[in-house]
Design an enzyme around this catalytic site. Structure first.
Site, PDB file in Angstrom:
ATOM      1  N   CYS A  91      -1.865  -4.076 -16.351  1.00 48.46           N
ATOM      2  CA  CYS A  91      -2.181  -3.164 -15.691  1.00 48.46           C
ATOM      3  C   CYS A  91      -1.507  -3.311 -13.890  1.00 48.46           C
ATOM      4  O   CYS A  91      -1.918  -2.606 -13.082  1.00 48.46           O
ATOM      5  CB  CYS A  91      -3.789  -3.443 -15.379  1.00 48.46           C
ATOM      6  SG  CYS A  91      -4.451  -4.586 -14.572  1.00 48.46           S
ATOM      7  N   GLU A 127      -3.733 -13.458 -13.360  1.00 51.24           N
ATOM      8  CA  GLU A 127      -3.024 -12.930 -12.037  1.00 51.24           C
ATOM      9  C   GLU A 127      -2.738 -14.591 -11.614  1.00 51.24           C
ATOM     10  O   GLU A 127      -1.966 -14.634 -10.601  1.00 51.24           O
ATOM     11  CB  GLU A 127      -4.021 -12.199 -11.084  1.00 51.24           C
ATOM     12  CG  GLU A 127      -4.556 -11.373 -11.535  1.00 51.24           C
ATOM     13  CD  GLU A 127      -5.862 -10.673 -10.847  1.00 51.24           C
ATOM     14  OE1 GLU A 127      -5.744  -9.810  -9.994  1.00 51.24           O
ATOM     15  OE2 GLU A 127      -6.949 -11.086 -11.081  1.00 51.24           O
ATOM     16  N   HIS A 135       0.882  -1.288  -0.057  1.00 51.02           N
ATOM     17  CA  HIS A 135       0.199  -0.017   0.108  1.00 51.02           C
ATOM     18  C   HIS A 135       0.858   1.273   0.083  1.00 51.02           C
ATOM     19  O   HIS A 135       0.701   2.309  -0.728  1.00 51.02           O
ATOM     20  CB  HIS A 135      -0.855  -0.064   1.311  1.00 51.02           C
ATOM     21  CG  HIS A 135      -2.266  -0.759   1.187  1.00 51.02           C
ATOM     22  ND1 HIS A 135      -2.807  -1.320   2.239  1.00 51.02           N
ATOM     23  CD2 HIS A 135      -2.716  -1.104  -0.102  1.00 51.02           C
ATOM     24  CE1 HIS A 135      -3.629  -2.000   1.759  1.00 51.02           C
ATOM     25  NE2 HIS A 135      -4.080  -1.826   0.246  1.00 51.02           N
ATOM     26  N   ARG A 172     -10.509  -0.053 -10.131  1.00 51.58           N
ATOM     27  CA  ARG A 172     -10.507  -0.988  -9.052  1.00 51.58           C
ATOM     28  C   ARG A 172     -11.791  -0.685  -8.349  1.00 51.58           C
ATOM     29  O   ARG A 172     -12.083   0.158  -7.584  1.00 51.58           O
ATOM     30  CB  ARG A 172      -9.494  -0.827  -8.156  1.00 51.58           C
ATOM     31  CG  ARG A 172      -7.932  -1.089  -8.631  1.00 51.58           C
ATOM     32  CD  ARG A 172      -7.043  -0.871  -7.349  1.00 51.58           C
ATOM     33  NE  ARG A 172      -5.598  -1.116  -7.925  1.00 51.58           N
ATOM     34  CZ  ARG A 172      -4.652  -0.273  -8.246  1.00 51.58           C
ATOM     35  NH1 ARG A 172      -4.987   0.935  -8.250  1.00 51.58           N
ATOM     36  NH2 ARG A 172      -3.571  -0.881  -8.777  1.00 51.58           N
ATOM     37  N   ASN A 177       1.189  -7.691  -9.930  1.00 52.73           N
ATOM     38  CA  ASN A 177       1.477  -7.834  -8.527  1.00 52.73           C
ATOM     39  C   ASN A 177       0.803  -9.228  -8.146  1.00 52.73           C
ATOM     40  O   ASN A 177       1.976  -9.999  -7.485  1.00 52.73           O
ATOM     41  CB  ASN A 177       0.756  -6.823  -7.858  1.00 52.73           C
ATOM     42  CG  ASN A 177       0.795  -5.429  -8.610  1.00 52.73           C
ATOM     43  OD1 ASN A 177       1.795  -5.155  -9.308  1.00 52.73           O
ATOM     44  ND2 ASN A 177       0.068  -4.392  -7.958  1.00 52.73           N
ATOM     45  N   ASP A 178      -0.210  -9.626  -8.495  1.00 57.90           N
ATOM     46  CA  ASP A 178      -0.703 -10.955  -7.844  1.00 57.90           C
ATOM     47  C   ASP A 178      -0.092 -11.906  -8.731  1.00 57.90           C
ATOM     48  O   ASP A 178       0.025 -13.139  -8.249  1.00 57.90           O
ATOM     49  CB  ASP A 178      -2.330 -11.237  -8.080  1.00 57.90           C
ATOM     50  CG  ASP A 178      -2.938 -10.512  -6.866  1.00 57.90           C
ATOM     51  OD1 ASP A 178      -2.267 -10.865  -5.594  1.00 57.90           O
ATOM     52  OD2 ASP A 178      -3.986 -10.093  -6.896  1.00 57.90           O
ATOM     53  N   ARG A 200       3.012 -10.151  -1.381  1.00 63.48           N
ATOM     54  CA  ARG A 200       3.362  -8.828  -1.795  1.00 63.48           C
ATOM     55  C   ARG A 200       3.592  -7.709  -0.896  1.00 63.48           C
ATOM     56  O   ARG A 200       4.082  -6.642  -1.177  1.00 63.48           O
ATOM     57  CB  ARG A 200       2.268  -8.213  -2.985  1.00 63.48           C
ATOM     58  CG  ARG A 200       1.078  -8.322  -2.585  1.00 63.48           C
ATOM     59  CD  ARG A 200      -0.209  -8.249  -3.482  1.00 63.48           C
ATOM     60  NE  ARG A 200       0.017  -6.924  -3.814  1.00 63.48           N
ATOM     61  CZ  ARG A 200      -1.150  -6.269  -4.658  1.00 63.48           C
ATOM     62  NH1 ARG A 200      -2.127  -7.129  -5.174  1.00 63.48           N
ATOM     63  NH2 ARG A 200      -1.321  -4.930  -4.818  1.00 63.48           N
ATOM     64  N   ARG A 211     -12.753  -3.563 -13.833  1.00 58.96           N
ATOM     65  CA  ARG A 211     -12.481  -4.639 -12.969  1.00 58.96           C
ATOM     66  C   ARG A 211     -13.585  -4.728 -12.140  1.00 58.96           C
ATOM     67  O   ARG A 211     -13.962  -4.033 -11.318  1.00 58.96           O
ATOM     68  CB  ARG A 211     -11.149  -4.809 -12.241  1.00 58.96           C
ATOM     69  CG  ARG A 211     -11.035  -6.265 -11.585  1.00 58.96           C
ATOM     70  CD  ARG A 211      -9.570  -6.538 -10.723  1.00 58.96           C
ATOM     71  NE  ARG A 211      -9.399  -5.512  -9.942  1.00 58.96           N
ATOM     72  CZ  ARG A 211      -8.351  -5.196  -8.983  1.00 58.96           C
ATOM     73  NH1 ARG A 211      -7.284  -5.972  -9.272  1.00 58.96           N
ATOM     74  NH2 ARG A 211      -8.357  -4.646  -8.148  1.00 58.96           N
TER      75      ARG A 211
END
EC number: 2.7.3.9
Length: 556
Positions: free
Chosen positions: A486, A415, A186, A288, A438-439, A449, A325
């Protein structure tokens, strides 16, 4: 004497200044017993402190706006968790003071999170911050947090909670360095949104003495302690040149020989739109929508509320592409009305599309809201599902979109490694792919992460991750369809060139990174990007991949 340290660069730019340390954490309150007749008063004190801290977090979020607002509102909900408060009341009822009851209840909940799989363990820093704020209020001591200073400084911390990162004043906080965290935590995401240079996962950062002058390179992750005059001049000159280049960077994303690579923005809601427009985003590559749902974990937002939020974003990009998404709930974003409360490992359980298929009414309402929000607008709406594992998932989502009468392209996020390995199969049901790096890195390497100790495995330069990107892009090319990225990997200008060379057709990132990527991409031809991509994939480590790609693009 100048020394060099290396962490993980997560937000571009250079910062040179004196070190200031984050305020110390709240001390553990004494474990003393209170008479039974004082229990009710202490319970009232605890509730008042919790409500005050929650209100403060919401107020900070309102000031920060954008994605930071949603993160802080989620933290406020954490503070007010009914089960947690019930535990506090029980502990006070048997003799604990308010502050000790809060401390012990949070400690118990912390242990549950830490043992619930590494994905949820990443929320521990947020939980600790909430606890410290409540206990500080009860003890009547200053809140832990950003130091007071009239002069600009570089902030050093073990980790930064969202409440601290969201309200950093860029005119005072030149940059920040943390011991913990990862490139997709974050704090890293919010730092990029703020445009503050940042380096995370730097062991021993807390040992830098107060007042020490350091130079921070948020691109390379390098920290120069007591930099020489020559090093300072070199970094300031490079930063000035970069700033000048960025100021002249306009227009669509493209390589120097005209190969178009649309540069899109990742956003969390309408509050993030102005920055995206100002940065010249050609649309939205990742909207998101879960932040809209996190406002109330007990029930989904109404159809009308969703329509208003979606339309505000769609109206901002006339003739542009907006990729939405659908709700990605579960794991670190639990919702009481949607996700199971007793999963042993939520990151590997019912999250994303799996949750929505178990609750078709929630998915249907969201798709209907998107359809109504887009009515009459000249926007290119695309809707994608999170956590797609195979063709059956992709078909179920596409069928739901058709049943809702949605006039848009349907896509799948990649992902989960299985989706990359079987990308051509998935593309039989949908019209595009979007790589959530990321995932994808997290699941490929079994590396949370949010955990700094495994940050090397979260590095998007890992050759194995580049292989999965290439497989997905190759499958999309073979099917005549698009494949974008993304994840935050797209925000790295050098890696953006490599992703383009791998065949990725669009790049989406935090708005602050768009000018950096646009400027860098325009320096190289598509053939150079392809050679850099091949060199990176031939490497055996993330660092070797980065060096190999840089060598190719530098003509070495």
């Amino acid at each position: 004497m100048e020394t060099t340290l290396r962490g993980v660069g997560v937000s571009h730019g250079v910062a040179i200044g004196e070190v200031r340390h984050m305020g110390t954490a709240v001390l553990e309150p004494p474990a003393k017993q209170i008479p039974a007749e004082e229990a009710e008063r202490e319970q009232g004190r605890a509730r008042q402190a919790v409500e005050a801290v929650a209100a403060d977090l919401v107020a900070r979020g309102n000031l920060a706006g954008g994605e930071a607002q949603h993160v802080l509102e989620a933290q406020a909900m954490m503070a007010q968790d009914p089960e947690l408060m019930a535990d506090v009341d029980r502990r006070i009822a048997v003799g604990s003071t308010a502050e000790r009851g809060v401390y012990d209840a949070f400690a118990s909940y912390r242990a549950l999170l830490a043992g619930a799989g590494e994905y949820l363990a990443g929320r521990v820093a947020d939980l600790d911050d909430v606890r410290n704020r409540i206990v500080a209020r009860l003890l009547g001591v200053p809140m832990p947090g950003v130091p007071d200073s009239d002069e600009p400084y570089v902030l050093i911390a073990r980790d930064l909670a969202p409440a601290d990162t969201a309200l950093l004043d860029p005119t005072l906080v030149l940059g920040f360095v943390t011991e913990e965290g990862g490139p997709t935590s974050h704090s890293a995401i919010l730092a990029r949104a703020l445009g503050v240079p940042a380096v995370v996962a730097l062991p021993g950062a807390g040992e830098l003495a107060e007042g020490t002058v350091i130079a921070v390179d948020g691109s390379t992750g390098e920290i120069f302690v007591e930099p020489s005059a020559e090093k300072r001049a070199e970094m300031e000159s490079a930063a000035a040149a970069r700033k000048a280049a960025l100021s002249t960077s306009t227009g669509p994303g493209a390589t120097s020989d005209g190969h178009k690579v649309p540069l899109l923005a990742n956003i969390g809601g309408p509050g993030d739109v102005p920055a995206a427009v100002e940065a010249g985003a050609e649309g939205v590559g990742l909207f998101r929508t879960e932040f809209l749902f996190l406002d109330d974990s007990k029930q989904a937002p109404s159809l009308e509320k969703q329509i208003v939020a979606y339309r505000a974003v769609l109206e901002a990009f006339p003739e542009g592409r907006v990729v939405v998404r659908v709700l990605d709930a579960g794991a670190d974003k639990p919702l009481d009305f949607l996700t199971p409360a007793d999963e042993p490992n939520p990151a590997l359980g019912v999250r994303g599309l799996r949750s929505l298929l178990d609750h078709p009414d929630v998915l249907r309402t969201q798709l209907t809201a998107l359809s109504k929000a887009a009515e009459g607008l000249p926007v290119y709406l695309e809707v994608m599902a999170p956590m797609v594992a195979d063709r059956a998932d992709a078909k179920a989502f596409a069928d739901a979109c058709r049943e809702a009468g949605l006039n848009a392209k349907f896509g799948a996020m990649v992902e989960i490694p299985s989706a990359a390995l079987r990308a051509r199969s998935v593309l039989q049901e949908v019209e595009f792919l979007s790589l959530g790096t990321n995932d994808l890195a997290q699941y490929t390497f079994a590396a949370d992460r949010q955990v700094g100790a495994v940050s090397r495995l979260q590095d998007p330069w890992q050759p194995a991750l580049l292989d999965l990107v290439a497989m997905s892009a190759d499958a999309a090319r073979a099917e005549g369809k698009s494949c974008g990225v993304c994840g935050e990997a797209a925000a790295d200008p050098l890696l953006a060139c490599v992703l383009t060379g791998l065949g990725v057709t669009s790049l989406s990132m935090g708005a602050a990174s768009i000018p950096y990527v646009r400027t860098t991409l325009a320096k190289y031809t598509l053939a150079q990007c392809e050679r850099a991509a091949s060199a990176a994939r031939a490497a055996d480590s993330a660092e070797e991949a980065r060096v190999a790609a840089q060598a190719v693009l530098s003509g070495e």
